[in-house]
Design an enzyme around this catalytic site. Sequence first.
Site, PDB file in Angstrom:
ATOM      1  N   CYS A   2       0.935  -1.312  -0.091  1.00  0.00           N
ATOM      2  CA  CYS A   2       0.090   0.001  -0.111  1.00  0.00           C
ATOM      3  C   CYS A   2       0.964   1.188  -0.132  1.00  0.00           C
ATOM      4  CB  CYS A   2      -0.878   0.053   1.256  1.00  0.00           C
ATOM      5  SG  CYS A   2      -1.820  -1.383   1.422  1.00  0.00           S
ATOM      6  N   ARG A  27       4.803   0.225  -6.374  1.00  0.00           N
ATOM      7  CA  ARG A  27       4.584  -0.422  -5.225  1.00  0.00           C
ATOM      8  C   ARG A  27       3.642  -1.799  -5.581  1.00  0.00           C
ATOM      9  NH1 ARG A  27       6.666   2.554  -0.436  1.00  0.00           N
ATOM     10  NH2 ARG A  27       5.282   1.388   1.032  1.00  0.00           N
ATOM     11  N   TRP A  74      -3.126  -2.515  -1.229  1.00  0.00           N
ATOM     12  CA  TRP A  74      -2.834  -3.836  -1.766  1.00  0.00           C
ATOM     13  C   TRP A  74      -3.298  -4.966  -0.929  1.00  0.00           C
ATOM     14  CZ3 TRP A  74       0.177  -8.214  -0.002  1.00  0.00           C
ATOM     15  CH2 TRP A  74       0.577  -9.143  -0.831  1.00  0.00           C
ATOM     16  N   ASN A  98      -1.344   0.921   5.877  1.00  0.00           N
ATOM     17  CA  ASN A  98      -0.376   0.195   5.193  1.00  0.00           C
ATOM     18  C   ASN A  98       0.191  -1.059   6.082  1.00  0.00           C
ATOM     19  OD1 ASN A  98       1.774  -1.148   3.871  1.00  0.00           O
ATOM     20  ND2 ASN A  98       2.904   0.450   3.696  1.00  0.00           N
ATOM     21  N   GLY A  99       0.153  -2.091   5.861  1.00  0.00           N
ATOM     22  CA  GLY A  99       0.553  -3.248   6.662  1.00  0.00           C
ATOM     23  C   GLY A  99      -0.566  -4.059   7.404  1.00  0.00           C
ATOM     24  N   GLU A 480      16.672 -17.445 -10.520  1.00  0.00           N
ATOM     25  CA  GLU A 480      16.417 -15.991 -10.958  1.00  0.00           C
ATOM     26  C   GLU A 480      15.457 -16.115 -12.543  1.00  0.00           C
ATOM     27  OE1 GLU A 480      15.707 -13.112  -9.615  1.00  0.00           O
ATOM     28  OE2 GLU A 480      16.107 -11.632 -11.079  1.00  0.00           O
ATOM     29  N   LYS A 484      11.824 -14.252 -12.526  1.00  0.00           N
ATOM     30  CA  LYS A 484      11.594 -13.673 -13.446  1.00  0.00           C
ATOM     31  C   LYS A 484      10.526 -14.009 -14.292  1.00  0.00           C
ATOM     32  CE  LYS A 484      12.823 -10.798 -12.097  1.00  0.00           C
ATOM     33  NZ  LYS A 484      13.480 -10.258 -11.147  1.00  0.00           N
ATOM     34  N   GLU A 487       6.918 -14.532 -12.469  1.00  0.00           N
ATOM     35  CA  GLU A 487       6.257 -13.380 -11.668  1.00  0.00           C
ATOM     36  C   GLU A 487       5.540 -12.486 -12.619  1.00  0.00           C
ATOM     37  OE1 GLU A 487      10.294 -10.871 -10.561  1.00  0.00           O
ATOM     38  OE2 GLU A 487       8.303 -10.542  -9.232  1.00  0.00           O
ATOM     39  N   HIS A 503      17.866 -35.990  -9.512  1.00  0.00           N
ATOM     40  CA  HIS A 503      17.263 -36.488  -8.390  1.00  0.00           C
ATOM     41  C   HIS A 503      15.711 -36.126  -8.179  1.00  0.00           C
ATOM     42  CE1 HIS A 503      21.212 -37.438  -6.652  1.00  0.00           C
ATOM     43  NE2 HIS A 503      21.633 -36.098  -7.347  1.00  0.00           N
ATOM     44  N   LYS A 603       5.823  -4.235  -4.969  1.00  0.00           N
ATOM     45  CA  LYS A 603       7.307  -3.675  -5.233  1.00  0.00           C
ATOM     46  C   LYS A 603       7.947  -3.709  -3.734  1.00  0.00           C
ATOM     47  CE  LYS A 603      10.910  -2.337  -7.457  1.00  0.00           C
ATOM     48  NZ  LYS A 603      11.587  -3.460  -8.300  1.00  0.00           N
TER      49      LYS A 603
HETATM   50  O1  M6R Z   1      13.493  -4.361  -2.013  1.00  0.00           O
HETATM   51  P1  M6R Z   1      13.892  -5.803  -1.842  1.00  0.00           P
HETATM   52  O2  M6R Z   1      14.838  -5.912  -2.786  1.00  0.00           O
HETATM   53  O3  M6R Z   1      14.258  -6.092  -0.237  1.00  0.00           O
HETATM   54  O4  M6R Z   1      12.951  -6.800  -2.472  1.00  0.00           O
HETATM   55  C1  M6R Z   1      12.857  -8.098  -2.375  1.00  0.00           C
HETATM   56  C2  M6R Z   1      12.027  -8.963  -3.252  1.00  0.00           C
HETATM   57  O5  M6R Z   1      10.845  -8.797  -2.767  1.00  0.00           O
HETATM   58  C3  M6R Z   1      12.217  -8.703  -4.597  1.00  0.00           C
HETATM   59  O6  M6R Z   1      13.573  -8.696  -5.176  1.00  0.00           O
HETATM   60  C4  M6R Z   1      11.300  -9.397  -5.458  1.00  0.00           C
HETATM   61  O7  M6R Z   1      11.519 -11.056  -5.368  1.00  0.00           O
HETATM   62  C5  M6R Z   1      10.994  -9.183  -7.011  1.00  0.00           C
HETATM   63  N1  M6R Z   1       9.954  -8.804  -7.414  1.00  0.00           N
HETATM   64  C6  M6R Z   1      11.664  -9.940  -7.867  1.00  0.00           C
HETATM   65  O8  M6R Z   1      11.572  -9.391  -9.223  1.00  0.00           O
END
Ligand code: M6R
Length: 608
Positions: A2, A27, A74, A98-99, A480, A484, A487, A503, A603
Site C-alpha cells: 500500500c 509498489r 494492496w 499500510n501493513g 532468478e 522472473k 512473476e 534427483h 514492489k
Molecule cells: O526491496 P527488496 O530488494 O528487499 O525486495 C525483495 C523482493 O521482494 C524482490 O526482489 C522481488 O523478489 C522482486 N519482485 C523480484 O523481481
Amino acid sequence: MCGIVGIVGNQPVAGRLVDALRRLEYRGYDSAGVAVIENGKLDRRRAEGKLFNLERVLSDSPLDGHTGIAHTRWATHGAPTEDNAHPHFVDGVAIVHNGIIENFSELRDELIADGAKFSSQTDTEVVAQLVARELRNGVEKKAAVQSVLSRLKGAYAIALMFADDADTIMAARSGPPLAIGHGKDEMFLGSDAIALAPFTNQITYLQDGDWAILHRHGAEILDFDGNKVDRQKQISTAATFLVDKGNHRHFMEKEIYDQPEVVSHALAQYVNFNTGLVRDIASSIDFTKMPSLAISACGTAYLAGLVSKYWFERLARLPVEIDVASEFRYREIPLPAEAGALFISQSGETADTLASLRYCKDNGLNIGAVVNTVESTIARESDAIFPIMAGPEIGVASTKAFTCQLTVLAALAIGAARSRGHIDEKQEAELVHHLVEMPRMMSTVLNDIQPQIEELARELSKFKDVLYLGRGTSFPLALEGALKLKEISYIHAEGYAAGELKHGPIALIDEEMPVIVIAPHDRFFEKTVSNMQEVAARGGRIIFITDEAGAAASNLETMATIVLPNVDEIISPMIFALPIQLLAYHAAVFMGTDVDQPRNLAKSVTVE
Ligand code: M6R
C-alpha cells in the site's frame, strides 16, 4: 504494498494527492482512494483497480478540500473492492493504512460487542472505530490516537484526519516507512520521499515507534509513550530522479536497457579507475578477520546474495551463511559476534530482511546494507551502507537492481579477498579489469540478442511450464530466470542446480516442458552439457544460453541457442542475467500481462 499520501495544504489537494499516488504505483496495488475535508465534512472517492479508475470518478465528481489523505491498497484483509478501499470513515475519523493489524480480529470482536457497525472487511477499519470510540467518550484527539496506538499489534503505517479539524493529519509508524515533507505553509506525508518529490525535498523520516501530528506550518513528532522526539530534517535526492519510461513500452524494459549505465555508476562508487583496484572500504566494514559472513534478503535480492556466496567463499575464503530472510529471522542461527552480516534490499524496507538485520544486530554483528534506497530503514539501521546506485526501480520485477547488487557484491568480495590475503594486487587488478569491461559488454549483448530473444519468447509463451538449470553462479541465475518468468508472464517455472536434475525433476522432462540451460564455458561446462544430454535423450526441448566457446564446444540439438560473448567468470552472472530478463519480459508482453505491476505482487513488501 500500500501507498500513503497526505497533504495539509493551502490549495485544493485531490489532484496533487492522486499525482503523488501515481509515484507510488510501482509498489503494487489493486484499488485506490482519496479523501478530503470540505466545510467541516469528510468526503471521498474510491475505485477498484488502477488509478485511472479513481481519476475518472474524480473527474465526474471532483473534490475540493485543502487537506486530504489518499491511498493505494494492496489487499490483505478483504477483497480489492470499492468498499474495502481506503480511506475508511467512522464518525468523522478518516484513515488510510499500510501493513497488518495482527490483533484486528480480537479488536473487531470487542468493538462489535460494544455496538460498532463495520462497513468493510479490512483490519484498517478497527483503528478508525477505536479512535472514534475514544472521541465519543470525550477523549481529545491526541490522547485518543495515542491510546489506540498502544493497543495495536503488528506492522503498520497509518494516517488519520478528522472532519472537524482541517489543519491536522496524524500519522504513525510501526514497521512500514513514512516520510514527512516540509513545504511552504503546507505539510506532506508519504510512504516514501519519491511520492513527495514534486512538492518538497525537505524530508523527515519517522522512525519505528514514532507518531506525528502535522499542521500546516510544521509537525510534532512523538514516541508511542507521548514523549517528543527529535528527528532530523534532511534533503532528499528523490526529486533528482526522473520517474519516466522514456521511449520504452514498460518501466521494466527501460530498466533492462538502463543496466550498462547504472552498473557503471555502481562501479564508479567501488572501483578506483586510476589504480584499477577496488576502493578501500575497510573503514565501514572490515572483512579482514571475520570468521564468517551472514547474508540475508528476499526474492531477487536473495538470489544476488546467493551468487555472492560463491564469490566470498572462493575468492575471499570467507564462509557464508545465507538464507531467505523469512527463514533466517526465525532460525535462531548461532552467529559469532565477530562475524559480519550483509542485508541486500532494493527498497531497503522489506520487513523480513529488516527483522533478520535486527536479529544480527542483537547478536552484536557488524552490519552492512547493500541497498538502492539509501534513506531506507535497512540503510539507517546498518553500520555500513553500500549503495547500489541503480536509481529508482519502478517495474515490480527487479532487473537493474539485481545486476547493480551483483556489481557491488563482486567488488566487496574482491576487496575482502585482498584484505584477507587470498589474492595479490595483480589478481585484483585482473578481476577489476573484467568488472570495468562489464558495462560495454552489457550494451553489446543487449543490442545483439534482442531480435532472437523476442522471437524465442513468442515460442516460450505457448508453454505452461519451464525448467531452468545451471551450475555454480549459474544456479542462482537459473532460480532468478524462473522467478522472473513466473512473476510477470505467469508461466510456471522452476530453477534447479543442474546436478539435481537426476534427483527428481528429470521425471518432468518431455516435449511440453522447455529446459533453459544457463552454461557459460566455465569450470562446470562439461558437467552441465552431460545434464543437457540427459534432457535431450528424453525428448526435452533445450534453450541453451551459453557463450561463444560454449556454443563451439557443444553439438547438441537445441530449440534455440543464445550465444553471448566470452566473458570472465566474475562478470558472467551479470551478463547472463540479460537474456533471462529479456526472455521473461518479451514472454510477458506476448502473454499480454501487466508487465510493470503483475497481479498480486508488490514492489516493496513491508509486511511478513
Ligand atoms: O526491496 P527488496 O530488494 O528487499 O525486495 C525483495 C523482493 O521482494 C524482490 O526482489 C522481488 O523478489 C522482486 N519482485 C523480484 O523481481
